[in-house]
Write a protein that holds these residues in place. Sequence first.
Motif, PDB file in Angstrom:
ATOM      1  N   LEU A  66       7.572  13.094  -3.409  1.00  0.00           N
ATOM      2  CA  LEU A  66       6.868  11.823  -3.535  1.00  0.00           C
ATOM      3  C   LEU A  66       6.225  11.346  -4.278  1.00  0.00           C
ATOM      4  CD1 LEU A  66       4.590  13.684  -0.387  1.00  0.00           C
ATOM      5  CD2 LEU A  66       6.292  11.693  -0.397  1.00  0.00           C
ATOM      6  N   LEU A  67       6.096  12.256  -5.525  1.00  0.00           N
ATOM      7  CA  LEU A  67       5.582  11.271  -6.827  1.00  0.00           C
ATOM      8  C   LEU A  67       6.835  10.383  -7.540  1.00  0.00           C
ATOM      9  CD1 LEU A  67       3.192  14.240  -7.950  1.00  0.00           C
ATOM     10  CD2 LEU A  67       2.764  12.419  -8.106  1.00  0.00           C
ATOM     11  N   ALA A  68       8.005  11.456  -7.887  1.00  0.00           N
ATOM     12  CA  ALA A  68       9.335  10.936  -8.155  1.00  0.00           C
ATOM     13  C   ALA A  68       9.606  10.109  -7.431  1.00  0.00           C
ATOM     14  CB  ALA A  68      10.269  12.418  -8.435  1.00  0.00           C
ATOM     15  N   GLY A  69       8.805   9.612  -5.937  1.00  0.00           N
ATOM     16  CA  GLY A  69      10.405   8.833  -5.155  1.00  0.00           C
ATOM     17  C   GLY A  69      11.439   9.380  -4.850  1.00  0.00           C
ATOM     18  N   VAL A  70      11.639  10.442  -4.836  1.00  0.00           N
ATOM     19  CA  VAL A  70      12.950  10.674  -4.875  1.00  0.00           C
ATOM     20  C   VAL A  70      13.041  11.511  -3.623  1.00  0.00           C
ATOM     21  CG1 VAL A  70      14.643  12.114  -5.108  1.00  0.00           C
ATOM     22  CG2 VAL A  70      13.485  10.899  -7.004  1.00  0.00           C
ATOM     23  N   ALA A 122       0.915   7.306   8.275  1.00  0.00           N
ATOM     24  CA  ALA A 122       0.965   6.149   8.206  1.00  0.00           C
ATOM     25  C   ALA A 122       2.252   6.460   6.582  1.00  0.00           C
ATOM     26  CB  ALA A 122       0.241   5.992   7.128  1.00  0.00           C
ATOM     27  N   LEU A 123       2.754   7.184   5.866  1.00  0.00           N
ATOM     28  CA  LEU A 123       3.969   6.973   4.738  1.00  0.00           C
ATOM     29  C   LEU A 123       5.982   7.114   5.948  1.00  0.00           C
ATOM     30  CD1 LEU A 123       2.680   8.876   1.972  1.00  0.00           C
ATOM     31  CD2 LEU A 123       3.336   6.198   2.484  1.00  0.00           C
ATOM     32  N   MET A 124       5.051   7.839   6.858  1.00  0.00           N
ATOM     33  CA  MET A 124       6.312   8.203   7.552  1.00  0.00           C
ATOM     34  C   MET A 124       6.735   7.318   8.314  1.00  0.00           C
ATOM     35  SD  MET A 124       6.350  12.516   9.305  1.00  0.00           S
ATOM     36  CE  MET A 124       8.113  12.382   9.479  1.00  0.00           C
ATOM     37  N   PHE A 125       5.589   6.473   9.345  1.00  0.00           N
ATOM     38  CA  PHE A 125       6.220   5.078   9.596  1.00  0.00           C
ATOM     39  C   PHE A 125       6.539   4.128   8.709  1.00  0.00           C
ATOM     40  CE2 PHE A 125       3.235   7.009  13.213  1.00  0.00           C
ATOM     41  CZ  PHE A 125       4.064   6.528  14.095  1.00  0.00           C
ATOM     42  N   SER A 126       6.132   3.913   7.577  1.00  0.00           N
ATOM     43  CA  SER A 126       6.310   3.051   6.550  1.00  0.00           C
ATOM     44  C   SER A 126       7.954   3.435   6.074  1.00  0.00           C
ATOM     45  CB  SER A 126       5.978   2.881   5.193  1.00  0.00           C
ATOM     46  OG  SER A 126       5.619   4.193   4.922  1.00  0.00           O
ATOM     47  N   HIS A 127       8.545   4.566   6.630  1.00  0.00           N
ATOM     48  CA  HIS A 127      10.030   4.938   6.307  1.00  0.00           C
ATOM     49  C   HIS A 127      10.413   4.954   7.322  1.00  0.00           C
ATOM     50  CE1 HIS A 127       8.267   5.251   2.353  1.00  0.00           C
ATOM     51  NE2 HIS A 127       9.918   5.330   1.802  1.00  0.00           N
ATOM     52  N   LEU A 128      10.165   4.295   8.943  1.00  0.00           N
ATOM     53  CA  LEU A 128      10.645   4.766   9.798  1.00  0.00           C
ATOM     54  C   LEU A 128      11.904   4.586  10.156  1.00  0.00           C
ATOM     55  CD1 LEU A 128       9.778   5.057  13.227  1.00  0.00           C
ATOM     56  CD2 LEU A 128       9.434   3.276  13.676  1.00  0.00           C
ATOM     57  N   GLY A 129      12.604   3.275   9.179  1.00  0.00           N
ATOM     58  CA  GLY A 129      14.054   3.808   9.447  1.00  0.00           C
ATOM     59  C   GLY A 129      15.123   4.553   8.915  1.00  0.00           C
ATOM     60  N   ALA A 130      14.401   5.547   8.621  1.00  0.00           N
ATOM     61  CA  ALA A 130      15.370   6.338   7.804  1.00  0.00           C
ATOM     62  C   ALA A 130      15.198   8.014   8.929  1.00  0.00           C
ATOM     63  CB  ALA A 130      14.717   7.262   6.684  1.00  0.00           C
ATOM     64  N   TYR A 131      14.507   7.166   9.766  1.00  0.00           N
ATOM     65  CA  TYR A 131      14.262   7.906  10.855  1.00  0.00           C
ATOM     66  C   TYR A 131      15.150   8.005  12.793  1.00  0.00           C
ATOM     67  CZ  TYR A 131      10.612   9.849   8.028  1.00  0.00           C
ATOM     68  OH  TYR A 131       9.651  11.152   6.813  1.00  0.00           O
ATOM     69  N   ARG A 132      15.604   6.954  12.023  1.00  0.00           N
ATOM     70  CA  ARG A 132      15.989   6.548  13.939  1.00  0.00           C
ATOM     71  C   ARG A 132      17.589   7.622  14.153  1.00  0.00           C
ATOM     72  NH1 ARG A 132      13.684   1.662  14.815  1.00  0.00           N
ATOM     73  NH2 ARG A 132      12.656   0.607  13.340  1.00  0.00           N
ATOM     74  N   GLY A 133      18.194   7.740  13.887  1.00  0.00           N
ATOM     75  CA  GLY A 133      18.704   8.407  13.847  1.00  0.00           C
ATOM     76  C   GLY A 133      18.602   9.794  14.426  1.00  0.00           C
ATOM     77  N   VAL A 134      17.161  10.398  14.119  1.00  0.00           N
ATOM     78  CA  VAL A 134      17.317  11.346  15.051  1.00  0.00           C
ATOM     79  C   VAL A 134      16.326  11.309  15.912  1.00  0.00           C
ATOM     80  CG1 VAL A 134      16.763  12.717  13.294  1.00  0.00           C
ATOM     81  CG2 VAL A 134      15.429  11.847  13.533  1.00  0.00           C
ATOM     82  N   TRP A 180       1.153  -1.383   0.036  1.00  0.00           N
ATOM     83  CA  TRP A 180       0.249  -0.021   0.033  1.00  0.00           C
ATOM     84  C   TRP A 180       1.347   1.109  -0.275  1.00  0.00           C
ATOM     85  CZ3 TRP A 180       0.620   2.999   4.399  1.00  0.00           C
ATOM     86  CH2 TRP A 180       1.989   2.123   5.511  1.00  0.00           C
ATOM     87  N   VAL A 181       1.968   1.120   0.580  1.00  0.00           N
ATOM     88  CA  VAL A 181       2.951   2.223   0.232  1.00  0.00           C
ATOM     89  C   VAL A 181       2.714   2.766  -0.926  1.00  0.00           C
ATOM     90  CG1 VAL A 181       4.938   3.159   0.854  1.00  0.00           C
ATOM     91  CG2 VAL A 181       4.518   1.162   2.064  1.00  0.00           C
ATOM     92  N   THR A 182       3.582   2.230  -1.738  1.00  0.00           N
ATOM     93  CA  THR A 182       3.698   2.862  -3.151  1.00  0.00           C
ATOM     94  C   THR A 182       2.240   3.436  -3.478  1.00  0.00           C
ATOM     95  OG1 THR A 182       5.422   1.576  -3.816  1.00  0.00           O
ATOM     96  CG2 THR A 182       4.479   3.261  -5.611  1.00  0.00           C
ATOM     97  N   PRO A 183       0.988   3.040  -3.923  1.00  0.00           N
ATOM     98  CA  PRO A 183       0.091   3.408  -3.908  1.00  0.00           C
ATOM     99  C   PRO A 183      -0.415   4.785  -3.497  1.00  0.00           C
ATOM    100  CG  PRO A 183      -0.882   1.606  -4.047  1.00  0.00           C
ATOM    101  CD  PRO A 183       1.314   1.432  -2.915  1.00  0.00           C
ATOM    102  N   LEU A 184      -0.350   4.962  -2.257  1.00  0.00           N
ATOM    103  CA  LEU A 184      -0.971   5.978  -0.797  1.00  0.00           C
ATOM    104  C   LEU A 184       0.699   6.942  -1.332  1.00  0.00           C
ATOM    105  CD1 LEU A 184      -2.285   7.183   0.592  1.00  0.00           C
ATOM    106  CD2 LEU A 184      -0.315   5.672   2.945  1.00  0.00           C
ATOM    107  N   PHE A 208      -0.647  10.985  -2.310  1.00  0.00           N
ATOM    108  CA  PHE A 208      -0.415  11.819  -1.532  1.00  0.00           C
ATOM    109  C   PHE A 208       0.357  12.715  -2.042  1.00  0.00           C
ATOM    110  CE2 PHE A 208       1.807  13.957   2.882  1.00  0.00           C
ATOM    111  CZ  PHE A 208       0.647  14.529   2.756  1.00  0.00           C
ATOM    112  N   GLY A 209       0.803  12.273  -2.574  1.00  0.00           N
ATOM    113  CA  GLY A 209       2.298  13.256  -3.605  1.00  0.00           C
ATOM    114  C   GLY A 209       1.194  14.320  -4.783  1.00  0.00           C
TER     115      GLY A 209
END
Length: 209
Positions: A66-70, A112-124, A4-8, A12-13
């Motif tokens: 978000l649309l570009a996935g970058v 929801a999208l931020m939780f799906s990328h939670l690993g990217a925020y572990r440092g902060v 569901w992550v990519t469609p969302l 959203f983008g």
Amino acid sequence: MSAWVTPLRVVFGLFLVLTSLNHFAGAIVPEPLGTQPLAVQLMTALHDSRLYDVAMGFELLAGVLLLAGVAVPFALCMALPIQVCALFWALILGHDFLWSAVAVIALAANTALMFSHLGAYRGVLQRRALAFGEGPALGDNYDGLYMHLGPRQHLTTRQFITAALVLAAAMAFYWYLVPSVTGQFARLVILVPAILLALRGTSVRARRA
């Protein structure tokens, strides 16, 4: 990553891009102005100060990323404060059911999208996150040098003077250039690191850094 992550992300983008372009293109779809006095006053101030343009500019950039996935985690962080402010305006100030529902859905998608990328925020999200250039040893990070009061790490004279000069400059700035309630609050906040530095100063050792 869940299916569901990519469609969302795309939906959203697209929402962010369309809402921001609607603003810059001259409001093809009428923008919310509010009906309650506080909601109208805030929206009027945002438009008159051009801060609404700034917010829509950030929203446009976030939507394109978000649309570009970058740089998706970065784009989501950029969009989150705008969604929170939109919900506050619609729900708390405007008491508008329709715009509140839109704001809730947008904020839920963002979260929801931020939780799906939670690993990217572990440092902060670490309790004692390290800034760029810092190390885990007590003498190699801010907490170890200026916050830790134990005997394991001592400040050098140079470190103590450098920190004291920074605090003095900040205090002078808020004392002479921000003489309002904001400045008074800032000066009270500065007292916290100043007291900690004074306590650390009792263990200063005149040695090479």
